[in-house]
Scaffold this active site. Structure first.
Site: not given
Ligand code: M6R
Length: 615
Positions: A2, A27, A75, A101-102, A488, A492, A495, A511, A610
Site C-alpha cells: 500500500c 507498492r 494491496w 498502510n499495514g 533467481e 523472475k 513472478e 533425483h 514491491k
C-alpha cells in the site's frame, strides 16, 4: 504494501496526490482512492483497479478540488479488492477520514466492542475499524484529534502508517507510524506525506522520516508537532536532505521500469563500488565494515537473512564468503528464522539483506538476532529505510530506486556489495593470497563493462523468448556459485509471466525433476566454463537424450555446449566467483521478454507488491 500520499498547502492537492500515487503504485495496485477537503466537505472518490481508473472517476466528478487531501493505493490484506474496501475510509459520524498502510492484528476484537457500542461498518477492512476506534476515543473524552489518535494507537496491535483528516478541523493532518514507512516532505507553506519520498521530490528535498511509534500533527503556517506515541513526549525530528532526483524515478525512454533497471546494472554496480573499491591501492573501504572489522574477523559464523531475491543474493554470498574468507555461512529465509529458536550468540554476525529495507519478516529476524546478542549488519538499497536504521552497522547498495516489482539491479548490486565485504574480510583474515586478492579487485572493476556486452544479447534473448513463451513449465539449472542464479532465474519468470518454473542444482535433476523432461520442456542451463563444466555437459547430455530443449548460458567461445544446446547465450569470461553478476542478466531479459510477449503487466505483476511490509 500500500502506498499513502497526502498534501496540505496552497496547490491543487488532487493532481499532486494522483501523481504521487502513480509513483507509489509499485507498492500495491488493486485499488486506489482519494479524499479532498473542498472548503465545506471531505469528498471521497475510490475504486477497485489502478490509479488510472481512479483518475477516470475523478475526471467524471468535476468538483473534486481542494488544497488538503490524502490518497491511497492498495494491496489488499483484509477484504477483497473492491470499491468499498478501498481507502480512504470514513468514521461513522462522517467527520474523520483515514488512509492506512499495514495491518491491525486485533481489529476483530476492537470491531466487536465498537459494534456493541452501536458502530456499524461498511467494509471488511481493519482500517475502518481503526478510524472508528479513533472516533470513539475522541468522543469519550472530548479529546483533540491528535490526542485521540495517540490513545487509540496504544490500543492496537500490528503495523501502520496512517494519515487522518477531520472535517471539523480541516486545518491539520495527523500522521503516525509503526512498522510501515512514512515520510513528511517539508516545503515552504506546504507539507507532503508519503510512503517514500518519490511523490514529493520535485517540490522539496527536506524530509522527516518518522521512526516507529512516532506521530506528527501537521498544520499550515506552524511548525509540525512531533510526539512519541507511547508516552506522548514531544521531540525535534531530524530533517534529512534528500539526494533523489526526478530522472531516477521515471522510465527514461524504456517501455517498462524493469527493462530500464536491467539496462541500468552497469551503472548501478559502479555506484555500489564507487569510492569503496580502490584497485590501485589494493583496498576495499567501507566504513560500516572497517569500523567493525575486528568483530567481523573474529565471528564464528555468519548467518544471512532475507526474502525472495535478497535471499538468493545471500545464497550467492554464502559461496563467496566461504570460498575467500573461510568463514561458515548459513542462509535463512527471514520468515523461517524469525519463528525458530535459532542458535545465535554474541559471537555471530547476522547479515540482513533487503532492497526496500522494509520487509516485515527481515525486520523481525533482525530484532530476534539482536535479542540473541548477534551483531547485525544491513545491506539495503533504500536510504533511511527501517532495516538500515534497525541494524548495528551496514552499507547501502546505492542502486538507485528500483520500481519494477521484479528485482533486477537490486540483486546484482547486493552481490557486488557482499563480494566487497567478503574481500575486505579475506584481507583482514589473510585467507587470500595478495595476488589473488588483487586479481579479484581488478576483475570486479571490469564487471560493469562485461554486463554491457551481455546486454547486447537482448535481441537474441527476445527471439528465444518468442519460441518458448507458450511453454507451461521451465526448469533452471546451475551449479556452485550459479545454483542460486538458477533459483533467481526461475523466480523472475514465475513472478512476471506466471509460468511455472523451478530452479535446481544441476546434479539434483536426476533425483526427481528429470521425470518432468520431455520435448515440451525448456531448460535453462548455466553452463559456464569453470570447475563443474564437464559435469554440466553430462547433465545437458542427460536432458538431450530425453528430448528437453536447452537454452545454455555459456562462456564466450564455448563449443561443447553449443554443439548440444538448442540455443546459447554467451557471457564474457570472468572469475567463477563473479560469474553470477553476468549469468543473471540473460535470465532477467528472458523473463522480461516472455512476460511482454504474453501481454503481462511486467512492472506490476498480479498479487505482488514491491515492499512486503506484512508477514
Ligand atoms: O525489499 P526486499 O529485498 O526485502 O524484498 C524481498 C522480496 O520481497 C523481493 O526480493 C521479491 O522476492 C521480489 N519480487 C523478487 O523479484
Amino acid at each position: 504494501m500500500c502506498g499513502i500520499v497526502g498534501y496540505f498547502g496552497y496547490r491543487d492537492a488532487k493532481s499532486i496526490i494522483v501523481k504521487g500515487l502513480k509513483r507509489l503504485e509499485y507498492r500495491g495496485y488493486d485499488s486506489a482512492g482519494i479524499a479532498l477537503y473542498d472548503g465545506s466537505d471531505i469528498k471521497i472518490i475510490k475504486t477497485k483497479g489502478k490509479v488510472s481508473d481512479l483518475e477516470d472517476k475523478i475526471a467524471a466528478k468535476k468538483n473534486a478540488n481542494g488544497s488538503l487531501g490524502i490518497g491511497h493505493t492498495r494491496w489488499a490484506t483484509h477484504g477483497v479488492p473492491n470499491d468499498i474496501n478501498s481507502h480512504p475510509h470514513r468514521s461513522n459520524s462522517g467527520d474523520l477520514v483515514i488512509i492506512h498502510n499495514g495491518i491491525i492484528e486485533n481489529y476483530a476484537a476492537i470491531k466487536k466492542e465498537l459494534v456493541n457500542r452501536g458502530y456499524s461498518f461498511q467494509s471488511d477492512t481493519d482500517t475502518e475499524v481503526l478510524v472508528n476506534l479513533i472516533e470513539a476515543v475522541q468522543k469519550s473524552g472530548n479529546y483533540k484529534l491528535g490526542e485521540a489518535v495517540q490513545i487509540a494507537l496504544n490500543q492496537v496491535v500490528g503495523a501502520y502508517a496512517i494519515a487522518i483528516i477531520d472535517l471539523k478541523k480541516p486545518n491539520e493532518i495527523i500522521v503516525a507510524r509503526l512498522g510501515s514507512p512514512l515520510a513528511i516532505g517539508i516545503g515552504k507553506d506546504e507539507y507532503f506525506i508519503a510512503s517514500d519520498a518519490s511523490p514529493f521530490i520535485e517540490y522539496t528535498n527536506n524530509a522527516v522520516y518518522l521512526e516507529d511509534e512516532e506521530m506528527a500533527v501537521i498544520r499550515l503556517h506552524k511548525e509540525p508537532e512531533f510526539r512519541n506515541i507511547k508516552n506522548g513526549d514531544l521531540f525535534d525530528p531530524y530533517v534529512q536532505e534528500l539526494q533523489l532526483n526526478i530522472e531516477e524515478i521515471e522510465k527514461g525512454g524504456f517501455n517498462h521500469f524493469m527493462l530500464k533497471e536491467i539496462f541500468e546494472q552497469p551503472k548501478a554496480i559502479q555506484d555500489t563500488y564507487r569510492g569503496r573499491l580502490k584497485v590501485n591501492k589494493g583496498l576495499v573501504k567501507m566504513s560500516g565494515i572497517d569500523d567493525n572489522i575486528e568483530k567481523l574477523s573474529n565471528a564464528q559464523k555468519i548467518t544471512i537473512v532475507g526474502c525472495g531475491t535478497s535471499w538468493h543474493a545471500g545464497l550467492v554470498a554464502e559461496y563467496i564468503f566461504e570460498e575467500i574468507a573461510r568463514i561458515p555461512v548459513e542462509v535463512e529465509y527471514a520468515s523461517e528464522f524469525r519463528y525458530r529458536n535459532p542458535i545465535i550468540s554474541d559471537k555471530d554476525i547476522v547479515i540482513a539483506i533487503s532492497q526496500s529495507g522494509e520487509t516485515a519478516d527481515t525486520l523481525a529476524a533482525i530484532k530476534l538476532a539482536k535479542k540473541n546478542g548477534a551483531f547485525v549488519f544491513g545491506v539495503c538499497n533504500v536510504v533511511g529505510s527501517s532495516i538500515s536504521r534497525e541494524t548495528d552497522a551496514g552499507a547501502y547498495t546505492h542502486a538507485g530506486p528500483e520500481i519494477g516489482v521484479a528485482s533486477t539491479k537490486a540483486f546484482t548490486t547486493q552481490i557486488t556489495l557482499l563480494t566487497m565485504m567478503a574481500l575486505r574480510l579475506a584481507k583482514a583474515k589473510r585467507t587470500l593470497s595478495a595476488s589473488d586478492y588483487k586479481r579479484h579487485l581488478i576483475e570486479l572493476e571490469t564487471i560493469p563493462g562485461k554486463i554491457k556486452t551481455v546486454l547486447e544479447s537482448d535481441a537474441l534473448t527476445k527471439k528465444i523468448a518468442g519460441i518458448y513463451k507458450d511453454a507451461t513449465n521451465f526448469l533452471y539449472l546451475g551449479r556452485g556459485f550459479n545454483f542460486p542464479v538458477a533459483l533467481e532465474g526461475a523466480l523472475k519468470l514465475k513472478e512476471i509471466s506466471y509460468i511455472h518454473a523451478e530452479g535446481y542444482p544441476a546434479a539434483e535433476m536426476k533425483h526427481g525433476p528429470i521425470a518432468l523432461i520431455d520435448e515440451n520442456m525448456p531448460i535453462v542451463v548455466i553452463a559456464t566454463k569453470y570447475g563443474h563444466y564437464k559435469k554440466i555437459v553430462s547433465n545437458i547430455q542427460e536432458i538431450k537424450s530425453r528430448k528437453g530443449k536447452i537454452i545454455g548460458i555459456v562462456t564466450k567461445g564455448d563449443t561443447q555446449v553449443k554443439a548440444l544446446a538448442d540455443h546459447v547465450i554467451e557471457i564474457p569470461e570472468t572469475l567463477e566467483l563473479l560469474s553470477p553478476l553476468l549469468t543473471t542478466i540473460p535470465l532477467q531479459l528472458l523473463s522480461y521478454h516472455i512476460a511482454v510477449l504474453l501481454g503481462k503487466n511486467v512492472d506490476q505483476p498480479r498479487n505482488l507488491a514491491k515492499s512486503v511490509t506484512v508477514e
